[in-house]
Design a protein around this motif. Structure first.
Motif, short mmCIF file in Angstrom:
data_model
loop_
_atom_site.label_atom_id
_atom_site.label_comp_id
_atom_site.label_asym_id
_atom_site.label_seq_id
_atom_site.Cartn_x
_atom_site.Cartn_y
_atom_site.Cartn_z
N ASP A 1 50.78 25.20 -10.17
CA ASP A 1 49.62 25.12 -9.10
C ASP A 1 48.91 26.30 -8.96
OD1 ASP A 1 48.30 23.20 -7.51
OD2 ASP A 1 49.15 24.29 -5.69
N TYR B 1 45.57 28.09 -9.70
CA TYR B 1 44.13 27.74 -9.87
C TYR B 1 43.56 28.43 -10.83
CZ TYR B 1 39.10 27.22 -8.49
OH TYR B 1 38.00 26.93 -8.73
N THR C 1 44.50 20.43 8.09
CA THR C 1 45.50 20.55 7.07
C THR C 1 45.05 21.29 5.96
OG1 THR C 1 45.82 18.05 7.28
CG2 THR C 1 46.58 19.07 5.59
N GLU D 1 45.97 21.99 2.99
CA GLU D 1 45.89 21.65 1.63
C GLU D 1 44.82 21.03 1.52
OE1 GLU D 1 47.39 22.40 -1.16
OE2 GLU D 1 48.87 23.72 0.08
N ASN D 2 44.11 20.15 2.47
CA ASN D 2 42.91 19.75 2.24
C ASN D 2 41.65 20.52 2.34
OD1 ASN D 2 41.01 17.20 2.30
ND2 ASN D 2 40.57 18.09 4.48
N ARG E 1 42.27 23.69 1.23
CA ARG E 1 42.35 24.36 -0.14
C ARG E 1 41.59 23.48 -1.17
NH1 ARG E 1 47.97 25.92 -2.77
NH2 ARG E 1 47.32 27.63 -3.88
N ALA E 2 41.95 22.09 -1.35
CA ALA E 2 41.11 21.34 -2.07
C ALA E 2 39.96 21.28 -2.23
CB ALA E 2 41.76 19.96 -1.90
N ARG F 1 38.31 24.66 -3.55
CA ARG F 1 38.58 24.63 -4.90
C ARG F 1 37.61 23.74 -5.57
NH1 ARG F 1 45.06 23.84 -6.25
NH2 ARG F 1 45.71 26.19 -5.85
N ASP G 1 44.15 32.10 -4.89
CA ASP G 1 43.38 31.25 -5.73
C ASP G 1 42.03 31.87 -6.35
OD1 ASP G 1 45.08 29.27 -5.38
OD2 ASP G 1 43.71 27.86 -4.10
#
Length: 342
Positions: free
Chosen positions: A8, A10, A49, A51-52, A54-55, A58, A92
């Protein structure tokens, strides 16, 4: 999609600068900003959230968005958006720091007592130091005075910005929500100090056009760029509110700034008509609204917010068509009940 290894880790899209992203010079400076920048005002705080967020960060970078805009009080709670971004910088984005523009601001309420808001050197200095720690950075690329302070001499506020550049804590400085007159005065002070103001961040959208009444002329005169916040009017200039208020929308959140009462029947009618016009142009309403803000080159960058990756992908596609005919511009004005010559 982001480019990931099995662990994982990046790896940025190697073609991130070969897509549709445009880069525009900010005023008369040497700094280029992406035409679409990503703001972390909403959906990146402690109530959201990780992870949201972060997505989204990215994917934004993979699409050529190199500018990420924050402020000390973004969250909620205040400071949490910067802390979240700091984690992403470390995990990242660290290898790409020299490709990224990070901006933050201070001016609104951040902590108790007489030194926790506005524009004093005491507050601005403490706030920037805190922001750098939260974001795991040695410097920010742009530091803003987030709002004018009616009680602190402007010389003190702009002098603090000059100090941060000389200390190496910021490369450039800017102001946000200053009037045309305040901007002209700030620009003159900054020029005398030797640290010119790089950029102004005002609200600007089809619904909110105050910058056209003098501010844009001041920016042109002093060679200052601009980045428009709320170009989608907090989501009004999307298809989200055409029929009702979705449960997951900003207007439905207690932590949001868009009030349900603002979404009147008249506003819905305007949005529906604009949406039809956007479809005729082969765009979504959000894409047309962003294109309108960027249409004539006077705005350096449009600052978008997002709650999911697909919104970022949609917004970047606005750059595929930034042209408006005179007839289209007049039609937009008539839909919004404005003088067609405005």
């Amino acid at each position: 999609m982001s480019y990931l290894t099995n662990s994982d880790r990046y790896l940025a899209n190697p073609d991130r600068y070969k897509g549709s992203m445009q880069y525009r010079r900010s005023g008369k400076s040497g700094l280029l900003l992406p035409a679409i920048s990503l703001g972390l005002w909403h959906n990146f705080g402690g109530v959201d959230t990780f992870e949201n967020g972060r997505a989204m960060l990215r994917r934004a970078f993979d699409l050529g968005i190199t500018h990420f805009d924050l402020a000390n009080n973004y969250g909620p709670p205040p400071g949490s958006a910067e802390a979240m971004f700091g984690k992403i910088m470390r995990s990242d984005f660290a290898p790409y720091r020299d490709e990224i523009i990070v901006s933050t601001k201070a001016g609104y309420y951040m902590w108790e007592g007489p030194y926790g808001e506005w524009g004093s050197k005491k507050y601005l200095t403490a706030s920037l130091d805190q922001s750098l720690k939260r974001m795991n950075l040695d410097y920010v690329d742009i530091f803003y005075s987030h709002r004018p302070d009616p009680d602190t001499p402007l010389e003190e506020t702009i002098g603090a910005l000059d100090l941060f550049v000389r200390q190496g804590k910021a490369l450039y400085v800017g102001i946000s929500s200053y009037s045309a007159e305040q901007t002209a005065e700030a620009a003159s002070i900054a020029k005398e100090l030797g640290t010119p103001i790089l950029i102004h961040q005002p609200s600007y959208s089809m619904f909110e056009r105050w910058i056209e009444d003098g501010l844009q002329d001041v920016l042109d005169e002093h060679g200052i760029g601009s980045i428009a916040f709320c170009p989608l009017a907090q989501g009004l200039l999307t298809n989200k509110y055409i029929h009702d208020v979705p449960d997951n929308s900003r207007a439905a959140k207690n932590t949001g700034f868009l009030e349900k009462e603002r979404i009147t029947d008249e506003v819905r009618s305007q949005i529906r008509t604009l949406n039809d016009m956007a479809a005729e142009r082969g765009q979504s309403l959000a894409q047309m609204a962003l294109a309108w803000v960027l249409r004539n080159g006077r705005v350096t960058s449009a600052l978008i917010g997002a709650s999911k990756v697909s919104q970022i992908e949609e917004n970047v596609k606005a750059l595929d068509n930034l042209h408006f005919s005179d007839e289209e511009l007049s039609k937009i004005n008539s839909i919004l009940l404005r003088d067609v010559n405005a």
